[in-house]
Scaffold this active site. Structure first.
Site, PDB file in Angstrom:
ATOM      1  N   GLY A 341       0.895  -1.093  -0.006  1.00  0.00           N
ATOM      2  CA  GLY A 341       0.018   0.135   0.052  1.00  0.00           C
ATOM      3  C   GLY A 341       0.827   1.270  -0.038  1.00  0.00           C
ATOM      4  N   GLY A 343       0.593   5.456   0.895  1.00  0.00           N
ATOM      5  CA  GLY A 343      -0.310   6.659   1.704  1.00  0.00           C
ATOM      6  C   GLY A 343       0.464   7.742   1.834  1.00  0.00           C
ATOM      7  N   GLY A 344      -0.002   8.718   2.483  1.00  0.00           N
ATOM      8  CA  GLY A 344       0.495   9.985   2.750  1.00  0.00           C
ATOM      9  C   GLY A 344       1.965   9.956   3.498  1.00  0.00           C
ATOM     10  N   VAL A 348       4.472   0.635   2.141  1.00  0.00           N
ATOM     11  CA  VAL A 348       4.287  -0.309   2.942  1.00  0.00           C
ATOM     12  C   VAL A 348       4.536  -1.463   2.136  1.00  0.00           C
ATOM     13  CG1 VAL A 348       3.049  -1.967   4.729  1.00  0.00           C
ATOM     14  CG2 VAL A 348       2.615   0.370   4.446  1.00  0.00           C
ATOM     15  N   ASP A 458      -6.303   8.483  15.035  1.00  0.00           N
ATOM     16  CA  ASP A 458      -6.607   8.099  13.594  1.00  0.00           C
ATOM     17  C   ASP A 458      -7.363   6.772  13.644  1.00  0.00           C
ATOM     18  OD1 ASP A 458      -6.665   8.858  11.295  1.00  0.00           O
ATOM     19  OD2 ASP A 458      -4.762   8.282  10.674  1.00  0.00           O
TER      20      ASP A 458
END
Ligand SMILES: *[C@@H]1O[C@H](CO)[C@@H](O)[C@H](O)[C@H]1NC(C)=O
Ligand SMILES: *[C@@H]1O[C@H](CO)[C@@H](O)[C@H](O)[C@H]1NC(C)=O
Ligand SMILES: *[C@@H]1O[C@H](CO)[C@@H](O)[C@H](O)[C@H]1NC(C)=O
Ligand SMILES: *[C@@H]1O[C@H](CO)[C@@H](O)[C@H](O)[C@H]1NC(C)=O
Ligand SMILES: *[C@@H]1O[C@H](CO)[C@@H](O)[C@H](O)[C@H]1NC(C)=O
Ligand SMILES: *[C@@H]1O[C@H](CO)[C@@H](O)[C@H](O)[C@H]1NC(C)=O
Length: 517
Positions: A341, A343-344, A348, A458
Site C-alpha cells: 500500500g 499513503g501520505g 508499505v 486516527d
C-alpha cells in the site's frame, strides 16, 4: 503464527506535517514526480496530467498525447506527437490544428525540439522557416518509410521555442498539413540513428501550494496571504529555517553547513582549484570525503545505539534492529510486486525474513530528513504497549536512506478492504461485532492500561487490520500521543483524517480518550 505487532508512526505524522499534498502514486510502473498531478489529492493540481490503464497522458487544448518520458530534475517531459493518417502526409491531429497547449497552464514547448512542417502549401515558402530544397525535412522524409508519403511535398524545418511556438505546433488545411518533432536532434547523424519522434515540454517550477486554512499546510509551513500577488489567495509559506524546495515539493532545511551541502562544497572546491595545485586539491577532496564518511558513520552508530537502547528498555519484547541488507533481502529490494500500500506517510512492503517470518515494512517518504528522530519517538511510544489487539512492531532500521519500521504481517488486509469491493460478502455481522469488540479492547488498553495513557487519534476502518480468523488489530499509531506530553503541539494542529475526526476535537483542539471514536 500470530507474530507480534505494533504500528507505526512517525512516518504518517511526519508526512502530514511536511507535505501539503503528497506526490502522486506511480501510474502503472511509471513514477509520477512532484508537481505532476494525476488526481486532485496529490501533486500540485495545476500540473494536471492523466493516468489511464498504466499510461500517462498529456491533455492539450483539443487533444491527448501519451507521455513517453519524464525528467523531473530539469522539469521536462516528452510526449509522442500525432502520427500521420495512413498512406497520406496528413497529421492525425490536423482537424484540431495540431498540438496546442493551454497558455494559462504551466507547460511550454522547449527550444530543444527540431520541428519539420510537411506537405505545406506554397504560401509557406515566404515564411522565415528553412523551406529550401536541402532543408533537413527532405532528408528525413527521404529516409523514413513512415514518412514516405511526405517525399516531394513542400516542407520546412525550424527550431521550436520562439514566442510564436512556445505553446503550439500549428498545422492547418491552408498551411502545412503534417509535422514531426525530434528532441535534441544531432543534425550530423544519419536519419536511422535519430531518436524516436517526440515533443519536449517544460514545466515551470511550482510555487508553494495554496491553502484555504492552516489545515491544508504541513506543520513545516504556515498558511498566509500572498503579499506579492494581492490575489486574495492564501499560500503555505515555509517556516523560518525551512526553504521551499520546488523539485520535491517539501519545506526542506536550509543548508547552513557548507561541508554537508552539495552546491556549496562544489563552489568551495572550485575556488580552491584556482589558488592551489591539483595535487593539493585531490588531497583536500579526499580528506573532506573521509571526514564526511567518518561523520556519517558516527551518526549512524549513535542512532543504532540509541534505538537499541529504546527497543531494549521499552519492553518491546522481540523488537530488534534490522540491517539495511536484511530488509532489502526480505522485500526483494523493495520489489514492486511486494508493495502492499501507499499513503501520505510513505509505502508499505510485504517481506519475508530469513527465518520465514512474514513482515510488513513501512518506509518514510524520501526527503523526510528529519524523520529519524520522530521514528525514534514513535518507537518509544510503541514499545510501551503490548496487546493482542494492537499490531506489533518487530523492529526498525535506520541504515537506509529512509527510516523503516518492521511490523508483524497481518494476512487479511484492512477492514476497509473487506467493507468495499469484492470482499464485501465475507464479513458476517458476527465477524463485524467481533472486530468492533477487538478494536474497542485495543483502544481501551491504550487508554486505561498504558502508562501514561495513549490516544490513537486516527481510528478508521483502513487502520483496522484483520488477522487470519478475522479478528481486528488496531494499527497505524502515526498520530498517537502520550496523554500528558505534547499538549502544546496538539493544540496547534488537530491531526487525523477528515471525515473520521472527532468533531469536538476538531473544533476545540481538546484531545481526550473520547476523541478516539
Ligand atoms: C497534402 O495535403 C493535402 C491537403 O490536405 C492533401 O490533399 C494531400 O493528399 C496531402 N498529400 C499527401 C501526400 O498526403
Ligand atoms: C479547440 O478547443 C477549443 C476549446 O475547447 C475550441 O474552442 C476550438 O474550436 C477547438 N479548436 C479546434 C480546431 O478544434
Ligand atoms: C486553460 O487553463 C486555465 C487555467 O488552468 C483553465 O481555467 C482553462 O479552462 C483552460 N482552458 C482550456 C481551453 O482548457
Ligand atoms: C537550411 O537548412 C540546411 C540544412 O540544415 C542548411 O544547410 C541551410 O543553410 C539552411 N538554409 C537557410 C536559409 O537557413
Ligand atoms: C530525396 O530523394 C530523391 C530521390 O531519391 C532525390 O532526388 C532528392 O535529392 C533527395 N532529397 C534529399 C534532400 O536528400
Ligand atoms: C518555458 O518555460 C521555462 C520555465 O519557466 C522558461 O525558462 C522558458 O524560457 C520558456 N520557454 C519558452 C520558449 O517560452
Amino acid at each position: 503464527m500470530a507474530k507480534p505487532l505494533l504500528l507505526a508512526a512517525l512516518l504518517l505524522t511526519y508526512a502530514v506535517c511536511t507535505l501539503s499534498l503528497p506526490p502522486c502514486p506511480p501510474c502503472g510502473s511509471t513514477a509520477v514526480p512532484y508537481p505532476l498531478s494525476t488526481a486532485p489529492n496529490c501533486g500540485d493540481p495545476s500540473y494536471k496530467i492523466r493516468c489511464a490503464t498504466g499510461t500517462l497522458l498529456f491533455d492539450s487544448v483539443n487533444n491527448t498525447y501519451p507521455i513517453t518520458s519524464i525528467s523531473p530534475s530539469i522539469q521536462r517531459l516528452t510526449v509522442a506527437p500525432s502520427s500521420f493518417i495512413p498512406n497520406t502526409c496528413i497529421a492525425a491531429d490536423l482537424p484540431s490544428n495540431g498540438l496546442q497547449l493551454n497558455a494559462s497552464a504551466p507547460f511550454n514547448i522547449t527550444s530543444s525540439n527540431t520541428i519539420f512542417y510537411l506537405n505545406c502549401s506554397d504560401s509557406i515558402l515566404n515564411s522565415p522557416l528553412n523551406c529550401t530544397s536541402n532543408s533537413l525535412c527532405h532528408v528525413y522524409a527521404n529516409a523514413t518509410s513512415s514518412a514516405s508519403d511526405c517525399v516531394n511535398t513542400a516542407c520546412c524545418a525550424f527550431r521550436a521555442g520562439g514566442s510564436t511556438t512556445s505553446y503550439r505546433i500549428r498545422v492547418r488545411e491552408s498551411g502545412c498539413r503534417a509535422y514531426r518533432s525530434f528532441v535534441n536532434l544531432d543534425q550530423g547523424l544519419p536519419v536511422n540513428r535519430w531518436p524516436q519522434p517526440g515533443v519536449e515540454l517544460q514545466w515551470i517550477l511550482p510555487p508553494e501550494p495554496t491553502c484555504g486554512s492552516q489545515r491544508d499546510c504541513g506543520s513545516g509551513s504556515t498558511c498566509g496571504p500572498d503579499r506579492s500577488s494581492n490575489s486574495g489567495v492564501n499560500t503555505c509559506f515555509c517556516n523560518s529555517g525551512l526553504q521551499w524546495d520546488p523539485v520535491t515539493g517539501v519545506c526542506a532545511e536550509e543548508c547552513k553547513d557548507p561541508d554537508s551541502c552539495g552546491k556549496d562544497r562544489t563552489a568551495l572546491i572550485a575556488g580552491l582549484t584556482v589558488g592551489l595545485g591539483v595535487a593539493l586539491i585531490a588531497l583536500l577532496i579526499g580528506f573532506l570525503f573521509y571526514k564526511r564518511r567518518l561523520r556519517i558513520k558516527e551518526e549512524q552508530e549513535r542512532l543504532t545505539r540509541e534505538r537499541e537502547e529504546i527497543l531494549n528498555a521499552g519492553g518491546g519484547k522481540s523488537a530488534k534492529v534490522f540491517t539495511g541488507k536484511e530488509i532489502k533481502k526480505a522485500t526483494n529490494n523493495f520489489a514492486k510486486d511486494s508493495l502492499l500500500g501507499v499513503g501520505g506517510y510513505g509505502e508499505v512492503y510485504k517481506g519475508v525474513l530469513e527465518d520465514g517470518t512474514m513482515v510488513a515494512v513501512k518506509c518514510a517518504k524520501l526527503g523526510n530528513t528529519k524523520g529519524t528522530d520522530q521514528v525514534l519517538n514513535e518507537v518509544r511510544i510503541l514499545c510501551q504497549v503490548n496487546h493482542k489487539n494492537l499490531v506489533r512492531l518487530l523492529g526498525c532500521c535506520v541504515e537506509l536512506e529512509q527510516p523503516l519500521l518492521v511490523y508483524e504481517f497481518v494476512p487479511n488486509g484492512t477492514l476497509l478492504d473487506h467493507l468495499q469491493g469484492g470482499n464485501r460478502g465475507l464479513l458476517s455481522w458476527k465477524h463485524r461485532l467481533n472486530i468492533a469488540h477487538a478494536t474497542a479492547e485495543g483502544l481501551a488498553y491504550l487508554h486505561f492500561s498504558a502508562v501514561p495513557p495513549i490516544y490513537h487519534r486516527d481510528v478508521k476502518s483502513s487502520n483496522i487490520l484483520l488477522e487470519e480468523k478475522l479478528n481486528g488489530k488496531v494499527s497505524d499509531f502515526g498520530l498517537s500521543r502520550l496523554a500528558h506530553t505534547d499538549l502544546s503541539h496538539i493544540s496547534t494542529c488537530a491531526q487525523g483524517t477528515l471525515g473520521y475526526l472527532d468533531p469536538e476535537y476538531y473544533r476545540n483542539y481538546q484531545l481526550t480518550d473520547k476523541s478516539d471514536v
